[in-house]
Design an enzyme around this catalytic site. Structure first.
Site, PDB file in Angstrom:
ATOM      1  N   HIS A  92       0.811  -1.214   0.000  1.00  0.00           N
ATOM      2  CA  HIS A  92       0.000   0.000   0.000  1.00  0.00           C
ATOM      3  C   HIS A  92       0.850   1.274   0.000  1.00  0.00           C
ATOM      4  O   HIS A  92       0.328   2.374  -0.118  1.00  0.00           O
ATOM      5  CB  HIS A  92      -0.986   0.009   1.183  1.00  0.00           C
ATOM      6  CG  HIS A  92      -0.368   0.254   2.524  1.00  0.00           C
ATOM      7  ND1 HIS A  92      -0.066  -0.763   3.413  1.00  0.00           N
ATOM      8  CD2 HIS A  92      -0.001   1.402   3.147  1.00  0.00           C
ATOM      9  CE1 HIS A  92       0.442  -0.245   4.523  1.00  0.00           C
ATOM     10  NE2 HIS A  92       0.492   1.078   4.385  1.00  0.00           N
ATOM     11  N   ASP A 137       0.047  -7.605   1.465  1.00  0.00           N
ATOM     12  CA  ASP A 137       0.569  -6.248   1.608  1.00  0.00           C
ATOM     13  C   ASP A 137       2.097  -6.228   1.690  1.00  0.00           C
ATOM     14  O   ASP A 137       2.672  -5.948   2.736  1.00  0.00           O
ATOM     15  CB  ASP A 137      -0.061  -5.578   2.835  1.00  0.00           C
ATOM     16  CG  ASP A 137       0.095  -4.070   2.826  1.00  0.00           C
ATOM     17  OD1 ASP A 137       0.550  -3.524   1.802  1.00  0.00           O
ATOM     18  OD2 ASP A 137      -0.245  -3.436   3.851  1.00  0.00           O
ATOM     19  N   GLN A 222       0.742   5.768  11.655  1.00  0.00           N
ATOM     20  CA  GLN A 222       1.027   6.393  10.373  1.00  0.00           C
ATOM     21  C   GLN A 222       2.498   6.702  10.187  1.00  0.00           C
ATOM     22  O   GLN A 222       3.149   7.217  11.073  1.00  0.00           O
ATOM     23  CB  GLN A 222       0.227   7.690  10.202  1.00  0.00           C
ATOM     24  CG  GLN A 222      -1.237   7.469   9.924  1.00  0.00           C
ATOM     25  CD  GLN A 222      -1.994   7.213  11.178  1.00  0.00           C
ATOM     26  OE1 GLN A 222      -1.491   7.442  12.265  1.00  0.00           O
ATOM     27  NE2 GLN A 222      -3.202   6.735  11.035  1.00  0.00           N
ATOM     28  N   GLY A 223       2.976   6.383   8.993  1.00  0.00           N
ATOM     29  CA  GLY A 223       4.374   6.644   8.697  1.00  0.00           C
ATOM     30  C   GLY A 223       5.260   5.446   8.980  1.00  0.00           C
ATOM     31  O   GLY A 223       6.395   5.386   8.533  1.00  0.00           O
ATOM     32  N   ASP A 224       4.745   4.474   9.726  1.00  0.00           N
ATOM     33  CA  ASP A 224       5.505   3.259   9.998  1.00  0.00           C
ATOM     34  C   ASP A 224       5.190   2.187   8.964  1.00  0.00           C
ATOM     35  O   ASP A 224       5.846   1.144   8.926  1.00  0.00           O
ATOM     36  CB  ASP A 224       5.170   2.714  11.388  1.00  0.00           C
ATOM     37  CG  ASP A 224       5.742   3.592  12.484  1.00  0.00           C
ATOM     38  OD1 ASP A 224       6.778   4.227  12.249  1.00  0.00           O
ATOM     39  OD2 ASP A 224       5.145   3.655  13.559  1.00  0.00           O
ATOM     40  N   SER A 225       4.175   2.425   8.155  1.00  0.00           N
ATOM     41  CA  SER A 225       3.795   1.450   7.129  1.00  0.00           C
ATOM     42  C   SER A 225       5.015   0.971   6.354  1.00  0.00           C
ATOM     43  O   SER A 225       5.881   1.756   5.977  1.00  0.00           O
ATOM     44  CB  SER A 225       2.812   2.081   6.144  1.00  0.00           C
ATOM     45  OG  SER A 225       1.529   2.130   6.680  1.00  0.00           O
TER      46      SER A 225
END
Length: 276
Positions: A92, A137, A222-225
């Site tokens: 993603h 993912d 958020q941002g660690d994806s």
């Protein structure tokens, strides 16, 4: 995560952009980083993303060289060095497969502003075949040149899908906040599919693994994806068992983080990397 899709779950927002419901967000935030929220990590977001969590309460700053395989990607996601010239991240976080020179990988430092940071551009991207926002993912990013740093091996079996895991990243320090300058780290315990499935009725049990505390407080966001979830193997070497994927909010009680189960896709990842 430019133009990437994030899996949606019932509102309120989670960690990225929505696929099924506009009110839900994944762990992909633009310009994001990991933050240890309420004792845990919280990621920021990428170009098409959204929210994080409260200020850093728990967790600690990683030491220089502690996790040399950690990579920060310019679209606001994390990643790990699968090979010296290949980054493993979340599907993603990217917008499809093919030639791509728009992504910059930053490695070799815990401080993103350090003059010692190694920055390398991408040449190609491979998004997991069949990825549609639910499961699968994972993605690979080919770099224009090798980075001379240790790589992170991936788990071949489910043998290490238990115990306590380490997560790290550069995410927002509060919901909607900016990315962090320094790499943060935290530990999260394994959560069974049965328990996790009670929180998320759309969990893909065969492809995803959950981790977190029932009382919340420690989590990725958020941002660690795309960043790794890892632990020591029997020989004491770091082994990646998960990829930060999604979750309901960040560090909320009763809602653990959901990670791509790396062992499920180990063969596909190796095959794709060999042909990238």
């Amino acid at each position: 995560m430019s133009a990437g899709v994030c899996r949606a779950i019932p509102s309120p927002p989670t960690r990225g952009t929505p696929l099924k419901l506009l009110s839900t967000l994944k762990r992909c935030l633009a310009a994001g980083a990991v933050l240890l929220v309420a004792g845990g990590l919280q990621p920021a977001t990428a170009s098409a993303a959204s929210a994080a969590t409260p200020p850093v309460v728990g967790g600690t700053r990683a030491a220089q060289g502690e996790f040399p395989f950690m990579v920060r990607l310019s679209m606001g996601c994390g990643g790990s060095l699968y090979a010296k010239d290949i980054v493993l991240t979340a599907a993603h976080c990217v917008s499809g497969s093919g030639n791509n020179t728009r992504i910059t990988a930053t490695a070799g430092v815990v401080d993103l502003r350090s003059s010692a940071a190694v920055k390398v551009r991408s040449t190609k991207v491979l998004q997991a075949p069949g990825y549609n926002g639910t499961g699968k993912d994972w993605a690979l990013i080919k770099l224009e040149r090798p980075i001379d740093l240790p790589t992170l091996k991936i788990a071949d079996t489910t043998a290490y899908n238990n115990g306590t895991f380490t997560v790290a990243g550069w995410g927002a320090a509060r919901e909607g906040g900016a990315q962090q300058r320094y790499l943060l780290k935290a530990q999260v315990p394994f959560v069974s599919d049965a328990t996790c499935g009670r929180a998320y009725d759309d969990l893909v049990a065969g492809e995803e693994i959950c981790a977190g505390y029932n009382d919340g407080g420690v989590d990725t966001c958020q941002g660690d994806s795309g960043g790794p979830m890892f632990r020591r193997d029997n020989a004491g070497a770091w082994t990646q068992v998960g990829i930060v994927s999604w979750g309901y909010g960040c560090a909320r009680a009763g809602y653990p983080g959901v990670y791509t189960e790396v062992s499920t896709f180990a063969s596909a990842i190796r095959s794709a990397a060999a042909n990238l």
